[in-house]
Design a protein around this motif. Structure first.
Motif, PDB file in Angstrom:
ATOM      1  N   PRO C 278       0.826  -1.222   0.000  1.00 56.20           N
ATOM      2  CA  PRO C 278       0.000   0.000   0.000  1.00 56.20           C
ATOM      3  C   PRO C 278       0.851   1.259   0.000  1.00 56.20           C
ATOM      4  O   PRO C 278       0.511   2.236  -0.673  1.00 56.20           O
ATOM      5  CB  PRO C 278      -0.793  -0.107   1.304  1.00 56.20           C
ATOM      6  N   VAL C 279       1.982   1.220   0.721  1.00 59.77           N
ATOM      7  CA  VAL C 279       2.847   2.402   0.756  1.00 59.77           C
ATOM      8  C   VAL C 279       3.389   2.681  -0.645  1.00 59.77           C
ATOM      9  O   VAL C 279       3.291   3.792  -1.174  1.00 59.77           O
ATOM     10  CB  VAL C 279       4.005   2.175   1.751  1.00 59.77           C
ATOM     11  N   LEU C 281       2.276   1.530  -3.561  1.00 59.39           N
ATOM     12  CA  LEU C 281       1.240   1.807  -4.558  1.00 59.39           C
ATOM     13  C   LEU C 281       0.654   3.205  -4.380  1.00 59.39           C
ATOM     14  O   LEU C 281       0.399   3.900  -5.359  1.00 59.39           O
ATOM     15  CB  LEU C 281       0.143   0.751  -4.477  1.00 59.39           C
ATOM     16  N   THR C 282       0.464   3.597  -3.119  1.00 58.57           N
ATOM     17  CA  THR C 282      -0.044   4.948  -2.894  1.00 58.57           C
ATOM     18  C   THR C 282       0.965   5.960  -3.413  1.00 58.57           C
ATOM     19  O   THR C 282       0.589   6.984  -3.998  1.00 58.57           O
ATOM     20  CB  THR C 282      -0.319   5.188  -1.398  1.00 58.57           C
ATOM     21  N   ILE C 284       3.100   5.548  -5.911  1.00 62.49           N
ATOM     22  CA  ILE C 284       3.009   5.579  -7.374  1.00 62.49           C
ATOM     23  C   ILE C 284       1.773   6.359  -7.807  1.00 62.49           C
ATOM     24  O   ILE C 284       1.816   7.187  -8.720  1.00 62.49           O
ATOM     25  CB  ILE C 284       2.967   4.144  -7.938  1.00 62.49           C
ATOM     26  N   TRP C 285       0.691   6.099  -7.084  1.00 62.63           N
ATOM     27  CA  TRP C 285      -0.552   6.800  -7.411  1.00 62.63           C
ATOM     28  C   TRP C 285      -0.368   8.304  -7.260  1.00 62.63           C
ATOM     29  O   TRP C 285      -0.753   9.087  -8.124  1.00 62.63           O
ATOM     30  CB  TRP C 285      -1.674   6.294  -6.505  1.00 62.63           C
ATOM     31  N   ALA C 286       0.255   8.688  -6.125  1.00 63.40           N
ATOM     32  CA  ALA C 286       0.418  10.117  -5.865  1.00 63.40           C
ATOM     33  C   ALA C 286       1.299  10.758  -6.936  1.00 63.40           C
ATOM     34  O   ALA C 286       1.014  11.867  -7.406  1.00 63.40           O
ATOM     35  CB  ALA C 286       1.027  10.324  -4.486  1.00 63.40           C
TER      36      ALA C 286
END
Ligand code: SF4
Ligand code: SF4
Ligand code: SF4
Lengths: 47, 390, 384
Positions: C278-279, C281-282, C284-286
């Motif tokens: 989650p860290v 992926l978040t 990358i998303w950000a």
């Protein structure tokens, strides 16, 4: 001293059990922390 | 088949419906046989070969090929690849149906299916990788269910519920990727506990990584392959955005799949080196292994590359078929074919005709359900009342 | 959004405290002792294959004490020994015959669950249906078993069997080491029935000493290995043999690591994926989100600049046009006036010459021409 666990199997059962509970905590906690972290960013951006 | 009417008398007896009907009927008979006569009545399983086609194909291949759901939604929502948006809905729907069918198939395979919730709610066995798989599949099926609901809500015109789920998109996507990473890899790790039973060419400490990485291109290839079928038979259900999007998706997924396969090929070779298994390559098993690796990994990767370079959708589609077959072959090798390889030939497991029939029945159920959803819900086209805002 | 900061910190504190409280004693002990000695007084059986005569009395006794169904061939029928057999739902133990190259007498070996010290079946079972009991037996609990048969996949000795013919209540079956009889203080059925004392029951530690003593006393009779002492982490059932164990159907290549060691890696990776994915992926998303935002900002900025420039240009063009038009208009008016004047002049001349008969008519077209020019200019204004 008496060991808490006589078998690797017993030890693993205990340890993995605790870890599964902690994982549930992480899955909830980490996103919440992100919300806290990024909360202000979003509020400022009220177009 | 293409010009069939969704409603009306004439549409009922299309070749598709007739064949599907016969298979479903046979499936019903098999179901009765399984739940009255036990596994002995329908399967060729025995005490040495406790897992057969229903685990090797229905579970392992089913889960691997349903990976398109997490791959596509991760691409669209996390990596910000806007052009994947048209592919997300069909991919999520396929994934949901895939996992639902995997769970259904498990009901046939396990002895007491009503106890399937036991590992989670009654007596968890946290040292088991199967526990991990079970937990993840259960959670991921829930996530997928929530992710498909917008389409159903649009169909049923439940605007507010839809808005709520759409808000959760990012969290659900990340959750889906985490759960998929875990259970895709753990399905491979299941076999780590039996080092003496699986042929050394397939047994490797990297097995979980192999399974995870191959699930990525399995998912992409399945999205391309499934798009081919949908394009052929459900063309009239697609809107322009979807058609334009598909072309984009075919090219990008073909490119991504080819490159991931290159990485996979590389780690497979590293796996050989790590266990010093080169000498097995000169045996019959080695040839079989090389066929899998070159015929169904390297070859489709190369085909993909050709198709992508020349922007040739046909080549990419052929490549996707080979890649899908390659993943099926790999899963069957690990779970059935190269498992118990040292047992004498007479004790080998060969699936019974009923097991094959049950698997065909379950796949057919999936196709029928997909067709129903794609004809009735806004899957391959946008709903006129709702904009895609994400 | 929904939670206040104070609440969030409060939860954090509570969770950390709870975790620390629950982990303190056990974690400390585990860190101190990473090796697991096994249950101290656990029991086992020593099978001396050099003494076994293949009489199948143990099979019969096992069948009896466990109330198993009648076998196809009676237990005194020794012809079944010609086939290699394994344990099945109805038979928890089987005796197999092996003819060994270079030896004239066959060797008989009894097979049953080995009651591993670190059982693969227990490690594999996702409902903890198998447990290594303190006394030694690995016991099965059919009340929770789902029937997934992963234990059968996992067992390195091909022991657990399954009731494939039961539609709704199939169980996994295997030797229980006669746990119920042991609890009553009795010997396991097979051990009690053995006429040649090929089976010895007792604490595993004692059995190991005993076996070593036997090897030391008759080095010519035994190979110097006790099968089960370390195999797959060690087993409660131990074997002595006069020939290489590989010749009598025992897997000599399974190694000493317990099954749990093979799955420990991927199991350890699970919480890492849960926490770090989650860290990552978040993140990358950000990043992709920011890129997107920057791209759209740039786009709108460029658009805005473009529009401004465009408008400026348009304005200039417009005024130029207006100027041109007004000039043209002026010119036209001038021309018209000039024409009118000229005509008036001519008229006047004509009038002077012809004594003023048709003067008024020539004025009109000139006025109309001027009006049309003015209309055109207005239209051009509007279009711009
Ligand atoms: S021999 Fe097999 S069934 Fe028996 S305890 Fe060991 S792993 Fe379990
Ligand atoms: S079959 Fe039963 S005992 Fe064996 S692993 Fe599955 S649930 Fe556990
Ligand atoms: S210990 Fe009991 S259950 Fe096991 S083989 Fe002997 S008699 Fe049978």
């Amino acid at each position: 001293m008496e060991p808490d666990f006589y078998t690797l199997q017993g030890f693993m059962t205990h340890v993995k059990g605790v870890i599964y509970v902690l994982m549930a905590g992480g899955l909830v906690g980490i996103p919440l922390f992100w919300k806290f972290l990024a909360g202000r960013d979003e509020k400022k951006r009220t177009y | 088949m293409a010009g069939e009417h969704p409603t009306g008398q004439r549409g009922l007896f299309t070749p598709f419906n007739v064949v599907a009907g016969i298979i479903l009927l046979a499936g019903g008979v098999l179901t009765v046989m399984r739940f009255t006569g036990g596994l002995a009545a329908v399967t060729a399983l025995d005490d040495n070969n406790p897992w057969g086609l229903w685990i090797g194909f229905d579970l392992l291949c089913g889960v691997a090929l349903a990976a398109g759901g997490y791959v596509t939604s991760a691409g669209a929502y996390i990596f910000g690849l806007k052009r994947f948006h048209a592919a997300v809905r069909p991919a999520i729907l396929t994934a949901f149906l895939g996992y639902a069918l995997v769970v259904l198939a498990l009901h046939y395979d396990v002895g007491r299916p009503w106890r399937l919730p036991y590992p989670i709610f009654v007596s968890p066995g946290p040292t088991s990788l199967l526990f991990e798989v079970g937990l993840c599949v259960f959670l991921y099926l829930t996530v997928l269910f929530i992710e498909v609901t917008p389409a159903a809500f649009e169909w049923l015109k439940l605007t507010r519920l839809r808005a709520l789920v759409v808000k959760l998109t990012l969290v659900l996507t990340i959750f889906g990727v985490v759960l998929s990473t875990l259970h895709q890899s753990s399905l491979g790790a299941l076999f780590l506990i039996a080092p003496g039973k699986l042929h050394p060419l397939w047994y490797s400490g990297y097995l979980p990584v192999f399974f995870f990485v191959s699930s990525i291109f399995a998912g992409m290839s399945m999205v391309i392959f499934e798009g081919t079928l949908a394009h052929k038979y459900l063309h009239h259900k697609m809107d322009e955005a979807h058609k334009a999007g598909t072309l984009n998706v075919v090219l990008s997924f073909g490119k991504a799949a080819a490159f991931v396969m290159a990485g996979y090929f590389y780690i497979k070779i590293i796996g050989l080196a790590a266990d010093d298994n080169w000498h097995y390559l000169a045996t019959g098993w080695g040839l079989w292994y090389l066929l899998e690796l070159f015929g169904f990994v390297a070859f489709p990767a190369f085909l993909y590359a050709l198709g992508v370079r020349e922007k040739n959708v046909r080549t990419i589609r052929v490549a996707s078929l080979f890649a899908v077959l390659g993943v099926v072959l790999n899963r069957l090798n690990v779970s059935v074919i190269a498992f118990n390889w040292h047992l004498p030939l007479s004790q080998w497991y060969v699936p019974s005709i009923y097991e094959v029939g049950t698997s065909v029945f379950i796949v057919t159920l999936g196709i029928v359900a997909y067709k129903f959803a794609a004809t009735h819900m806004p899957i391959l086209h946008g709903h006129p009342d709702f904009e895609y805002e994400h | 959004m929904g939670i206040s900061r104070r609440k969030f910190l409060g939860w954090m504190g509570a969770a950390a405290g709870a975790a620390a409280a629950s982990m303190k004693p056990k974690a400390a002990a585990a860190a101190a002792a990473k090796s697991f000695p096994g249950h101290p007084d656990s029991l086992g059986v020593l099978h001396d294959t050099t003494r076994c005569i293949g009489c199948r009395k143990c099979e019969a006794a096992c069948n009896e004490v466990n109330n198993l169904p009648k076998p196809e061939a009676p237990f005194d029928d020794l012809s079944v020994l010609e086939r290699r057999r394994r344990t099945h739902a109805g038979s928890y133990t089987v005796v197999n015959k092996f003819s060994v190259p270079g030896k004239k007498d066959p060797v008989f070996v009894k097979r049953q669950c080995n009651h591993c010290l670190e059982p693969a079946c227990a490690s594999a079972c996702f409902v903890q249906a198998f447990k290594k009991s303190e006394k030694g037996p690995v016991v099965y609990n059919e009340k929770v078993c789902v029937g997934c048969r992963y234990c059968m996949v996992a067992c390195p000795f091909y022991v657990p069997a399954y009731e494939y013919d039961k539609a709704l209540t199939p169980r996994v079956t295997k030797c229980t080491m006669c746990a119920p009889r042991i609890a009553e203080g009795k010997l396991p059925g097979c051990v009690a029935a053995c006429p040649k004392e090929a089976l010895t029951f007792g604490p595993r530690k004692k059995l190991l000493e005993y076996a070593r003593a036997r090897i030391a006393k008759h080095p010519d009779r035994y190979v110097g290995h006790i099968y089960g002492e370390r195999e797959m982490g060690g087993t409660s059932w131990l074997y002595l043999s006069g020939v290489d164990f590989g010749h009598i159907g025992m897997d000599t290549g399974i190694g000493d690591l317990p099954a749990a060691a093979y799955t420990a890696g991927p199991l350890a990776a699970v919480p890492l994926v849960v926490g770090l994915w989650p860290v990552l992926l978040t993140g990358i998303w950000a990043i992709s989100k920011r890129k997107e935002k920057r791209a759209s900002d740039e786009l709108s900025a460029a658009l805005a600049a473009n529009t401004a420039a465009h408008e400026q240009k348009k304005r200039e063009e417009l005024s130029a046009l207006r100027q041109k038009l007004s000039k043209e208009k002026e010119a036209a008016v001038e021309r018209a006036v000039k024409q009118a004047l000229e005509e008036a002049e001519k008229e006047r001349e004509q009038a002077a010459a012809e004594a003023g008969k048709e003067g008024g008519r020539q004025h009109e077209p000139a006025a109309r021409q001027g009006g049309a020019e003015k209309g055109e200019a207005e239209q051009a204004d509007k279009e711009n």
